[in-house]
Design an enzyme around this catalytic site. Structure first.
Site, mmCIF file in Angstrom:
data_model
loop_
_atom_site.group_PDB
_atom_site.id
_atom_site.type_symbol
_atom_site.label_atom_id
_atom_site.label_comp_id
_atom_site.label_asym_id
_atom_site.label_seq_id
_atom_site.Cartn_x
_atom_site.Cartn_y
_atom_site.Cartn_z
ATOM 1 N N ASP A 1 -11.597 1.600 3.343
ATOM 2 C CA ASP A 1 -11.807 0.150 3.292
ATOM 3 C C ASP A 1 -13.287 -0.165 3.062
ATOM 4 O O ASP A 1 -13.632 -1.293 2.690
ATOM 5 C CB ASP A 1 -11.368 -0.488 4.622
ATOM 6 C CG ASP A 1 -10.220 -1.478 4.452
ATOM 7 O OD1 ASP A 1 -9.944 -1.856 3.289
ATOM 8 O OD2 ASP A 1 -9.626 -1.868 5.458
ATOM 9 N N LYS B 1 0.840 -1.207 0.000
ATOM 10 C CA LYS B 1 0.000 0.000 0.000
ATOM 11 C C LYS B 1 0.871 1.252 0.000
ATOM 12 O O LYS B 1 0.606 2.221 -0.714
ATOM 13 C CB LYS B 1 -0.945 -0.022 1.212
ATOM 14 C CG LYS B 1 -2.065 -1.043 1.028
ATOM 15 C CD LYS B 1 -2.794 -1.418 2.306
ATOM 16 C CE LYS B 1 -3.711 -2.604 2.000
ATOM 17 N NZ LYS B 1 -4.304 -3.219 3.180
ATOM 18 N N GLN C 1 -5.032 -1.883 9.243
ATOM 19 C CA GLN C 1 -4.822 -3.229 8.700
ATOM 20 C C GLN C 1 -5.397 -4.289 9.651
ATOM 21 O O GLN C 1 -5.074 -4.301 10.832
ATOM 22 C CB GLN C 1 -3.309 -3.461 8.480
ATOM 23 C CG GLN C 1 -2.974 -4.748 7.783
ATOM 24 C CD GLN C 1 -3.463 -4.789 6.336
ATOM 25 O OE1 GLN C 1 -3.290 -3.836 5.576
ATOM 26 N NE2 GLN C 1 -4.097 -5.878 5.952
#
Ligand code: NAP
Length: 285
Positions: A120, A53, A97
């Protein structure tokens, strides 16, 4: 005859080039989209995802912050960081994460992320907006699945799509997005009876179960589009999908390989979400 292969790497590269150009244009106007990624602990797979990322941000010209926190971080400390990032003006997307260490309640952390920075697409408000068909930040892997199906040129409207797997991060949102495209959707899961009878009716079959090579040709209608979301690490270290590619491609229509299918799309859709979030927050959308 073998099926055409849907090249997720290539689609991903095309989308990324478009994002890079748009970020370059915004940069000339003095504006840079920013993504903050938070990693708690030392899970090796998570470390790889976070590095990828970070690299994507670098390659496409985004501002990026990575917060690497020890596994001993408390929930309060993590929530305090999320709160800081929510208020930070140069950050437009926040990604924590997952999975988090067991002592941290994931839902509490996801709920704490500002809805407009939830790149997300896991915040309940974004999930709810997806359900009712309102504008929302879409979860990345499901958005990537839909993008790959669209790129085959196949009209989704009126088609029968079967999704195997009903997780909150893949199966459920994929089914909602397929309905949004006017497909008729059947959901299968571990308790589904006579699953093959259903999957053999599918014009589009999406598989997200986490079982290596589970779906073979006997599940597939000839010519069907097959999207394999599965990412399973075999004992020999190789990556396998949920679909037995060799078997299925002998009868299917366009099919995604693993690796090189859905996988590369996830971070690309994250970068797209970050740009969307940044433009909305900046009043440019
Ligand atoms: P998950 O949360 O474990 O959910 C699996 C789903 O599959 C559940 O709904 C389960 O049914 C269903 N299932 C399991 N065995 C089944 C069977 N034999 N027949 C029918 N349904 C079955 O998994 P997930 O997070 O959705 O991930 C699925 C796969 O996608 C994994 O391999 C994961 O690594 C991969 N993945 C890839 C990406 C990416 O490419 N970027 C992103 C996310 C996930 P029940 O609900 O009844 O238990």
């Amino acid at each position: 005859m073998s099926a055409s292969i849907i090249n997720g790497k290539q689609v991903s590269a095309e989308i990324r080039e478009g994002l890079r150009q748009e970020v370059e244009r915004l940069e000339k106007q003095g504006f840079t989209p920013g993504l903050a990624v938070v990693l708690v602990g030392e899970d090796p797979a998570s470390q790889v995802y976070v590095r990828n990322k970070e690299k994507a941000c670098h390659d496409l010209g985004y501002y990026s912050e990575v917060h690497r926190l020890p596994a001993s971080t408390t929930q309060e400390e993590l929530l305090a960081l999320v709160d800081k990032l929510n208020r930070q003006e140069n950050i437009h997307g926040i990604l924590v994460q997952l999975p988090l260490p067991g002592h941290i309640v994931e839902k509490a952390v996801i709920d704490a992320i500002a809805v407009e920075k939830d790149v997300d697409g896991f915040h309940p408000v974004n999930v709810g907006n997806l359900v009712i068909g309102d504008d929302s930040l879409l979860p990345c892997t499901p958005a990537g699945v839909i993008e790959l199906i669209k790129r085959t040129g196949i009209e989704l409207s009126g088609k029968h799509a079967v999704v195997i797997g009903r997780s909150n991060i893949v199966g459920k949102p994929v089914s909602l997005l397929l309905q949004r495209e006017n497909a008729t959707v059947t959901m299968c899961h571990s308790r589904t009876a006579n699953m093959k009878e259903l999957t053999k009716q599918a014009d589009i079959l999406v598989v997200a179960i986490g079982r290596a090579n589970f779906v073979d040709a006997s599940y597939v209608k000839p010519g069907a589009v097959v999207i394999d979301v599965g990412m399973n690490r075999l004992d020999n270290g190789k990556l396998a999908g949920d679909v037995d590619f060799e078997s299925v491609q002998s009868i299917s229509g366009p099919i995604t390989p693993v690796p090189g299918g859905v996988g590369p799309m996830t971070i690309t859709m994250l970068m797209q979400n970050t740009l969307i979030a940044a433009k909305r927050l900046q009043g440019l959308a």
